[in-house]
Design an enzyme around this catalytic site. Structure first.
Site, PDB file in Angstrom:
ATOM      1  CE  LYS A  75      -0.465  -0.105   4.994  1.00  0.00           C
ATOM      2  NZ  LYS A  75      -1.390   0.335   6.013  1.00  0.00           N
ATOM      3  NE  ARG A 128      -6.080   0.433  11.147  1.00  0.00           N
ATOM      4  CZ  ARG A 128      -4.938   0.232  10.631  1.00  0.00           C
ATOM      5  NH1 ARG A 128      -4.082   1.207  10.729  1.00  0.00           N
ATOM      6  NH2 ARG A 128      -4.365  -1.055  10.144  1.00  0.00           N
ATOM      7  CG  HIS A 165      -3.163  -4.295  11.963  1.00  0.00           C
ATOM      8  ND1 HIS A 165      -2.148  -4.787  11.494  1.00  0.00           N
ATOM      9  CD2 HIS A 165      -2.875  -3.156  12.179  1.00  0.00           C
ATOM     10  CE1 HIS A 165      -1.100  -4.130  11.260  1.00  0.00           C
ATOM     11  NE2 HIS A 165      -1.482  -2.880  11.715  1.00  0.00           N
ATOM     12  NE  ARG A 207      -2.614  -7.776   7.752  1.00  0.00           N
ATOM     13  CZ  ARG A 207      -2.949  -8.260   8.718  1.00  0.00           C
ATOM     14  NH1 ARG A 207      -3.580  -9.599   9.012  1.00  0.00           N
ATOM     15  NH2 ARG A 207      -2.987  -7.500   9.986  1.00  0.00           N
ATOM     16  CE1 TYR A 227      11.447  32.601   0.250  1.00  0.00           C
ATOM     17  CE2 TYR A 227      12.158  30.385   0.199  1.00  0.00           C
ATOM     18  CZ  TYR A 227      11.242  31.468  -0.721  1.00  0.00           C
ATOM     19  OH  TYR A 227      10.923  31.517  -1.751  1.00  0.00           O
ATOM     20  CB  CYS A 241      13.387  26.637  -0.616  1.00  0.00           C
ATOM     21  SG  CYS A 241      14.560  27.779  -0.140  1.00  0.00           S
ATOM     22  CG  MET A 242       7.789  24.002  -2.850  1.00  0.00           C
ATOM     23  SD  MET A 242       6.683  24.741  -4.061  1.00  0.00           S
ATOM     24  CE  MET A 242       5.854  25.877  -2.954  1.00  0.00           C
ATOM     25  CG  ASP A 243      10.580  24.028  -5.815  1.00  0.00           C
ATOM     26  OD1 ASP A 243       9.752  23.057  -5.600  1.00  0.00           O
ATOM     27  OD2 ASP A 243      10.632  25.202  -5.812  1.00  0.00           O
TER      28      ASP A 243
END
Ligand code: PMH
Length: 387
Positions: free
Chosen positions: A43, A140, A170, A223, A269, A315-317
């Site tokens: 998953k 859950r 689980h 699992r 920044y 920063c973002m990138d």
């Protein structure tokens, strides 16, 4: 031109060593012995590693079933040609029952009304494979009451549109050294099973932690999630792992700019980092939009086998690192993985962020291409943006 540079155009990538995943599964299979099936949990894009590549490797290594959280994840695997049995662990809409049946995708049921509603959505002649979830203490999803379980079983047996394929639960604390709660959950699960008139094909309860520590005749499948990726289910379990786990993922980048700051000049920044002397600063093309979040300011990376810190705000990138000396643009930098004798583990990043290793691999963003290693060679690249 090497494969790597053709298929993505920014020098940041994650390497996924499929040989390591294969080895982790093989070790688990040896531990389980015959008669216990292995369900590979893929998953969340295989915990960030890439769903179909990991699924194929797991099946090659002898996994019997794949597990995902949602139906869309199962459909994505089918679309990529994976024909093996797949179980959706989470909640599916009853309206999706016909699609799941058509695609031979097993679903989880945890109450009678869901099954009645799903039945109404199935086409004549269709058969839906169902695993019944028991809530033994995770709180859950799952059946908590024996009478309801008996009713669900009789409904599944009565209706030809259902195949009662499995029953599972689980564990909430299998990775903790104190086993009291684990034992309580196991006892609840066993009590629930005795309410059944028959047994489905698969009975499964153990996640990585439980399968690495315990064996119980009540289950005939496990699992396997985090340990397949070579990561320990908890730090407490590290000293008691029954076989070595080999981390599969690395995160790499390259210097895209190098400059010398004069004493007193600042970086990024907020100008939170100021050079105390003339200092070499390198820029990496990775930032918080790739999952390399701002809290990693100060975390070290590896260049030429040595540790250097990330300085200034991420920063973002992009982010900046402090270099001991000038390095050429294009020099490889390791954010997770090995370089020479040094290594930065997923667990180190998790500790820095006060979280668990699961979260670290999942948070490496879809903007980061995955480069697969198989047979000790670079095999192929998956670039999610260009898919
Ligand atoms: N089975 C179920 C139902 C799960 O939710 C998970 C992991 C696994 C098996 C695999 O566990 P492992 O990775 O410890 O081996 N689920 C989650 C979760 O929901 N949050 O973190 C892990």
């Amino acid at each position: 031109m090497c494969l790597e540079t053709k298929l993505f155009h920014r020098d940041t990538w994650a390497e996924v060593n499929l040989d390591h995943i294969y080895e982790n599964i093989s070790s688990m299979k040896t531990r389980l012995g015959t008669g216990v099936s292995l369900f590979a949990v893929v998953k969340a894009n295989a915990y960030g590693h890439g769903d179909c590549e990991v699924a194929k490797t797991a099946l090659d290594a002898g996994a019997d079933f794949l597990c995902v959280a949602f139906l869309d994840e199962a459909l994505a695997l089918r679309k990529k040609g994976i024909t093996a049995p797949i179980l959706v662990l989470g909640v599916s809409r009853p309206e999706s029952a016909a699609l799941a049946a058509e695609q031979r995708i097993s679903v989880t049921a945890f109450d009678e009304s869901w099954l009645k509603s799903a039945k109404a959505h199935l086409e004549p002649g269709q058969v839906l494979h169902v695993h019944v979830k028991v809530d033994s203490g995770m709180g859950r999803i799952g059946i908590r009451d024996e009478t309801e379980l008996v009713n669900v079983e009789s409904l599944l047996k009565r209706e030809a549109c259902f195949n009662f394929q499995g029953i599972f639960t689980h564990f909430a604390t299998a990775d903790e050294l104190n086993t009291d709660y684990y034992e309580e959950q196991l006892a609840v699960f066993k009590r629930m099973l005795t309410a059944l008139t028959g047994r489905p094909e698969y009975i499964h309860a153990a996640n990585s932690a439980a399968s690495l520590r315990f064996a119980d005749p009540v289950w005939n499948a496990v699992r396997m999630g985090i340990s397949m990726y070579g990561l320990t289910p908890s730090m407490g379990m590290k000293p008691i792992l029954p076989f070595p786990l080999r981390q599969a993922i690395s995160l790499k980048s390259k210097l895209v700019a190098v400059k010398q700051l004069v004493k007193g000049e600042s970086v990024s920044y907020g100008a939170t980092y100021t050079a105390k002397a003339n200092e070499w600063i390198g820029t990496l093309p990775i930032g918080y939009a790739d999952g390399w979040i701002r809290k990693l300011q100060g975390q070290e990376v590896l260049i030429d086998g040595i540790r250097v810190p990330i300085v200034g705000r991420i920063c973002m990138d992009q982010c900046m690192i402090k270099l001991p000396t000038s390095f050429p643009v294009g020099t490889e930098v390791t954010l997770i993985g090995n370089d020479g004798a040094e290594s930065i583990t997923v667990d180190e990043i998790a500790a820095k962020l006060e979280t668990i290793n699961y979260e670290i691999t999942c948070m490496i963003g879809a903007r980061v291409p995955r480069l697969y290693i198989k047979g000790n060679q670079q095999k192929h690249v998956r670039n999610f943006i260009l898919e």
